[in-house]
Design a protein around this motif. Structure first.
Motif, short mmCIF file in Angstrom:
data_model
loop_
_atom_site.label_atom_id
_atom_site.label_comp_id
_atom_site.label_asym_id
_atom_site.label_seq_id
_atom_site.Cartn_x
_atom_site.Cartn_y
_atom_site.Cartn_z
N UNK A 1 62.43 43.15 44.16
CA UNK A 1 61.62 42.69 42.25
C UNK A 1 62.76 42.45 42.43
N UNK A 2 62.39 41.09 41.48
CA UNK A 2 63.77 40.56 40.46
C UNK A 2 64.01 39.53 41.59
N UNK A 3 63.49 39.45 42.37
CA UNK A 3 64.37 38.10 43.45
C UNK A 3 64.33 37.37 42.72
N UNK A 4 65.01 35.70 42.66
CA UNK A 4 64.99 34.47 42.24
C UNK A 4 64.41 33.76 43.56
N UNK B 1 55.23 39.13 40.15
CA UNK B 1 55.97 38.97 39.50
C UNK B 1 56.47 39.82 38.09
N UNK B 2 55.73 40.93 38.45
CA UNK B 2 56.54 42.15 38.03
C UNK B 2 57.50 42.99 37.87
N UNK B 3 57.73 43.50 37.41
CA UNK B 3 59.28 44.52 37.02
C UNK B 3 59.23 45.70 38.07
N UNK B 4 57.98 46.30 38.65
CA UNK B 4 58.37 47.36 38.98
C UNK B 4 56.78 47.25 39.94
N UNK C 1 60.59 51.12 42.63
CA UNK C 1 62.11 49.85 42.37
C UNK C 1 61.22 49.54 41.17
N UNK C 2 62.97 49.51 40.49
CA UNK C 2 62.26 48.28 39.00
C UNK C 2 63.29 47.66 39.14
N UNK C 3 63.51 45.98 38.40
CA UNK C 3 64.67 45.10 38.44
C UNK C 3 65.69 45.23 37.28
N UNK C 4 66.74 45.05 37.22
CA UNK C 4 66.85 44.78 36.03
C UNK C 4 67.26 43.86 34.91
N UNK C 5 66.13 43.02 35.45
CA UNK C 5 65.79 41.65 34.75
C UNK C 5 65.03 41.89 33.13
#
Length: 121
Positions: free
Chosen positions: A21-24, A52-55, A117-121
């Motif tokens: 998750x949260x990968x550019x 493109x969700x955060x989790x 998993x969740x991104x820290x963004x």
């Protein structure tokens, strides 16, 4: 900037799961999740979602193995039948979606979250 996530899983009875998750970098998101899945005993792994969700979350639906008295956390006491997945902006919503997806796929299974998993963004 857009951030990508991917979920890769092994086909049942394989139990491998890989989540990014949260990968550019979109392609890096795919490679990372696929490698993670294979490293968790899931070769071959397949893409089940790009988002493109955060989790994201994955649930396994299992049934008691024939010949066992009770189903426990020991893998010899159950068989994996389905894999459910969910994506959302919060961990709780992603896990809810994964459990709902798992329960919809086959009645009589015991579903449970195996990874989120969740991104820290």
């Amino acid at each position: 900037m857009r951030y990508y996530g991917t979920i890769y899983t092994a086909a049942p009875p394989g139990t491998g799961v890989g989540i990014t998750v949260g990968q550019a970098d979109r392609m890096l998101a795919h490679r990372t999740a696929e490698n993670d899945c294979m490293n968790r005993g899931g070769a071959p792994c397949r893409l089940v979602s790009e988002f493109t969700f955060a989790c994201a979350a994955v649930a396994h639906g299992v049934r008691q193995s024939p010949g066992t008295a009770i189903m426990t956390s020991d893998p010899s006491t159950f068989r994996l039948h389905v894999v459910g997945h969910g994506m959302a902006n919060t961990r709780a919503d992603a896990e809810y979606d994964a459990m709902s997806d798992c329960n919809r796929r086959d009645r009589g299974l015991t579903c449970g979250i195996v990874r989120s998993e969740c991104s820290g963004r």
